[in-house]
Write a protein that holds these residues in place. Sequence first.
Motif, mmCIF file in Angstrom:
data_model
loop_
_atom_site.group_PDB
_atom_site.id
_atom_site.type_symbol
_atom_site.label_atom_id
_atom_site.label_comp_id
_atom_site.label_asym_id
_atom_site.label_seq_id
_atom_site.Cartn_x
_atom_site.Cartn_y
_atom_site.Cartn_z
ATOM 1 N N VAL A 67 43.316 39.076 54.152
ATOM 2 C CA VAL A 67 42.571 39.414 52.944
ATOM 3 C C VAL A 67 42.085 40.852 53.084
ATOM 4 C CG1 VAL A 67 40.560 38.899 51.519
ATOM 5 C CG2 VAL A 67 41.853 37.021 52.560
ATOM 6 N N ASP A 68 42.453 41.688 52.105
ATOM 7 C CA ASP A 68 42.009 43.081 52.098
ATOM 8 C C ASP A 68 42.096 43.610 50.676
ATOM 9 O OD1 ASP A 68 44.702 43.480 51.605
ATOM 10 O OD2 ASP A 68 45.133 44.388 53.545
ATOM 11 N N GLY A 69 41.994 44.909 50.514
ATOM 12 C CA GLY A 69 42.022 45.504 49.184
ATOM 13 C C GLY A 69 43.291 45.200 48.414
ATOM 14 N N GLN A 70 44.409 44.997 49.131
ATOM 15 C CA GLN A 70 45.674 44.685 48.476
ATOM 16 C C GLN A 70 45.668 43.297 47.841
ATOM 17 O OE1 GLN A 70 48.338 46.851 48.009
ATOM 18 N NE2 GLN A 70 46.744 48.265 48.710
ATOM 19 N N SER A 71 44.708 42.471 48.221
ATOM 20 C CA SER A 71 44.616 41.125 47.642
ATOM 21 C C SER A 71 44.337 41.164 46.150
ATOM 22 C CB SER A 71 43.519 40.317 48.356
ATOM 23 O OG SER A 71 43.820 40.162 49.729
ATOM 24 N N LEU A 72 43.911 42.334 45.658
ATOM 25 C CA LEU A 72 43.673 42.484 44.222
ATOM 26 C C LEU A 72 44.954 42.332 43.416
ATOM 27 C CD1 LEU A 72 41.277 45.571 44.269
ATOM 28 C CD2 LEU A 72 40.694 43.290 43.441
ATOM 29 N N PHE A 73 46.100 42.568 44.066
ATOM 30 C CA PHE A 73 47.367 42.602 43.342
ATOM 31 C C PHE A 73 48.093 41.266 43.430
ATOM 32 C CE2 PHE A 73 46.302 46.897 44.731
ATOM 33 C CZ PHE A 73 46.225 47.533 43.500
ATOM 34 N N PRO A 96 43.466 34.441 46.926
ATOM 35 C CA PRO A 96 42.000 34.452 47.010
ATOM 36 C C PRO A 96 41.326 35.146 45.830
ATOM 37 C CG PRO A 96 42.934 34.910 49.162
ATOM 38 C CD PRO A 96 44.083 34.941 48.192
ATOM 39 N N VAL A 97 41.877 36.273 45.385
ATOM 40 C CA VAL A 97 41.269 36.987 44.265
ATOM 41 C C VAL A 97 41.509 36.238 42.961
ATOM 42 C CG1 VAL A 97 41.334 39.100 42.892
ATOM 43 C CG2 VAL A 97 41.341 39.230 45.385
ATOM 44 N N GLY A 98 42.687 35.652 42.799
ATOM 45 C CA GLY A 98 42.959 34.862 41.598
ATOM 46 C C GLY A 98 42.010 33.691 41.470
ATOM 47 N N VAL A 99 41.760 33.010 42.582
ATOM 48 C CA VAL A 99 40.812 31.882 42.590
ATOM 49 C C VAL A 99 39.398 32.390 42.307
ATOM 50 C CG1 VAL A 99 39.727 30.126 44.052
ATOM 51 C CG2 VAL A 99 42.216 30.438 44.103
ATOM 52 N N ALA A 100 39.039 33.518 42.928
ATOM 53 C CA ALA A 100 37.694 34.067 42.746
ATOM 54 C C ALA A 100 37.456 34.468 41.293
ATOM 55 C CB ALA A 100 37.485 35.267 43.667
ATOM 56 N N ALA A 112 36.270 32.873 50.954
ATOM 57 C CA ALA A 112 37.653 32.941 51.426
ATOM 58 C C ALA A 112 37.690 32.963 52.945
ATOM 59 C CB ALA A 112 38.349 34.183 50.881
ATOM 60 N N PHE A 113 38.638 32.228 53.518
ATOM 61 C CA PHE A 113 38.915 32.276 54.949
ATOM 62 C C PHE A 113 40.147 33.144 55.163
ATOM 63 C CE2 PHE A 113 36.781 28.163 54.311
ATOM 64 C CZ PHE A 113 35.750 28.279 55.233
ATOM 65 N N ALA A 114 40.155 33.897 56.251
ATOM 66 C CA ALA A 114 41.273 34.803 56.502
ATOM 67 C C ALA A 114 41.608 34.849 57.986
ATOM 68 C CB ALA A 114 40.942 36.209 56.010
ATOM 69 N N GLY A 115 42.898 34.888 58.279
ATOM 70 C CA GLY A 115 43.311 35.098 59.660
ATOM 71 C C GLY A 115 43.018 36.519 60.087
ATOM 72 N N MET A 116 43.104 37.441 59.140
ATOM 73 C CA MET A 116 42.849 38.858 59.401
ATOM 74 C C MET A 116 42.155 39.464 58.188
ATOM 75 S SD MET A 116 45.661 41.870 60.201
ATOM 76 C CE MET A 116 46.326 40.921 61.558
ATOM 77 N N ILE A 117 41.198 40.349 58.433
ATOM 78 C CA ILE A 117 40.472 41.016 57.362
ATOM 79 C C ILE A 117 40.751 42.506 57.430
ATOM 80 C CG2 ILE A 117 38.200 41.554 56.412
ATOM 81 C CD1 ILE A 117 37.205 38.902 57.483
ATOM 82 N N GLY A 118 41.115 43.093 56.293
ATOM 83 C CA GLY A 118 41.391 44.522 56.233
ATOM 84 C C GLY A 118 40.345 45.266 55.435
ATOM 85 N N ASP A 119 40.660 46.498 55.071
ATOM 86 C CA ASP A 119 39.727 47.339 54.328
ATOM 87 C C ASP A 119 39.684 46.941 52.846
ATOM 88 O OD1 ASP A 119 39.244 48.811 56.627
ATOM 89 O OD2 ASP A 119 40.876 50.222 56.209
ATOM 90 N N GLY A 120 38.628 47.366 52.183
ATOM 91 C CA GLY A 120 38.539 47.201 50.738
ATOM 92 C C GLY A 120 37.855 45.942 50.260
ATOM 93 N N LEU A 121 37.091 45.277 51.143
ATOM 94 C CA LEU A 121 36.445 44.028 50.738
ATOM 95 C C LEU A 121 35.404 44.237 49.653
ATOM 96 C CD1 LEU A 121 35.976 41.970 54.025
ATOM 97 C CD2 LEU A 121 37.879 41.991 52.420
ATOM 98 N N ASP A 122 34.801 45.432 49.604
ATOM 99 C CA ASP A 122 33.788 45.683 48.580
ATOM 100 C C ASP A 122 34.380 45.567 47.181
ATOM 101 O OD1 ASP A 122 35.327 47.916 49.324
ATOM 102 O OD2 ASP A 122 33.922 49.294 48.377
ATOM 103 N N ARG A 123 35.667 45.905 47.046
ATOM 104 C CA ARG A 123 36.335 45.789 45.752
ATOM 105 C C ARG A 123 36.558 44.321 45.385
ATOM 106 N NH1 ARG A 123 41.439 49.005 47.271
ATOM 107 N NH2 ARG A 123 42.124 48.577 45.146
ATOM 108 N N LEU A 124 36.704 43.475 46.371
ATOM 109 C CA LEU A 124 36.940 42.060 46.109
ATOM 110 C C LEU A 124 35.672 41.359 45.641
ATOM 111 C CD1 LEU A 124 39.250 41.052 49.115
ATOM 112 C CD2 LEU A 124 39.808 42.235 46.986
ATOM 113 N N GLN A 125 34.529 41.806 46.132
ATOM 114 C CA GLN A 125 33.263 41.194 45.719
ATOM 115 C C GLN A 125 33.052 41.361 44.225
ATOM 116 O OE1 GLN A 125 30.509 43.147 48.382
ATOM 117 N NE2 GLN A 125 30.614 41.480 49.880
ATOM 118 N N ALA A 126 33.497 42.482 43.687
ATOM 119 C CA ALA A 126 33.359 42.716 42.254
ATOM 120 C C ALA A 126 34.210 41.755 41.434
ATOM 121 C CB ALA A 126 33.748 44.161 41.924
ATOM 122 N N GLU A 127 35.205 41.149 42.065
ATOM 123 C CA GLU A 127 36.080 40.188 41.385
ATOM 124 C C GLU A 127 35.576 38.754 41.522
ATOM 125 O OE1 GLU A 127 38.531 41.116 39.487
ATOM 126 O OE2 GLU A 127 38.221 43.228 39.983
ATOM 127 N N GLY A 128 34.473 38.570 42.229
ATOM 128 C CA GLY A 128 33.911 37.234 42.351
ATOM 129 C C GLY A 128 34.050 36.603 43.720
#
Length: 386
Positions: free
Chosen positions: A295-301, A305-309, A321-337
């Motif tokens: 899960v990272d900023g690319q999850s927006l596309f 996880p972002v679709g569910v959120a 969301a649970f993730a095996g690996m976390i990347g950059d850009g999580l702040d953008r995901l919070q805005a999506e729920g």
Amino acid sequence: MKYVVAPDSFKGSITSMEAAKAISRAIQEADQQAEVVELPMADGGEGTVDAVLLSRGGVKVTCRVEDPLGRVITASYGWIEEEKTAVIETAAASGLPLLKAEELNPYEASSYGTGQLLRDAMEKGAETIILGLGGSATVDAGVGLFQALGLKVYGETGQEISRVGGRLDRISKVDAAMLEPRLKHANIIVASDVTNPLLGKDGAVAVFGPQKGLAQDQLERFEAGMASFARVTAKAVQRDMSGEPGSGAAGGIGFLLQSLLTVEFRSGMELMVKLSRLEEHLDGADIVFTGEGKVDGQSLFGKVPVGVARAARKKGVPAVAFAGMIGDGLDRLQAEGLTVVIPIVDQPMALKEAMIEGERLLYKAATRVMQLILLEKREIGREQNE
């Protein structure tokens, strides 16, 4: 409390169904009064068939097809008899998981087996076909797929080419006259979040070729072959679809689908939200759990996880969301729920070990989150009683 459990697969580790079961077990062990709704998700790739069948009903149908290198294998697709609907994953017959790393060979790899699955579905009377484009091992622009459905391709000397693979520069003529006629009457929905065109720096070869086994010094030749084939096809059908969004999906399968048929491209994630009735199940929910391998900023596309959120945000339901690996850009995901992302790895370990232990690690992570949720619930209850 009502919990909705809607994860994607943790690719290479556990399926979306296994992930949902692991999270649900942690919930039910922690809260025996819990109402749990399991909705394994997918984005058009691996797990799409299982996810659709679980939410809509139906069975798996198996048939003998060719794998990317022409070996006969048994592959399956989903069949919903009441709706005369087939759900097919490109990866089932033409996918990367069918080949060992040393077997990757874009020169030879063909999507023929996926065409065989489509033919079998139409012989069963399919009126609607949901085709998930994801995880293919091919860069054949869908030629193999359509050859299984009656397409003829010819070389410069007029000879028919039976197995082209990725050597598209050999094709000088395309003839769709013998194409399976039932294709014209079927409602074909393409589930894909790939919007890349067929050609160029964002095209099928440049972006996806390396993961299918193309070396850097092979890209230019493959791009030239793809461009040549696009011109031949455009001449045959009197329209050029090479620049259309999604034409580069699955090694160019999207291009021939758009060139030869009338198809509807849908976001795989958005389609799954609709088919699973996710928003309906979120009514009255207290929390939704989702997740996938990274899960990272690319999850927006188009990622699960972002679709569910986003669906949960409409209902005012927090999403974890649970993730095996976390990347950059999580702040953008919070805005999506997406309220919070929880890593499942709880100690230093090699990637291989983490993938082997994926189900156990996910269960333990979900257990820890449930302890926090119940602690908060007890604190709220105590404050209300004071």
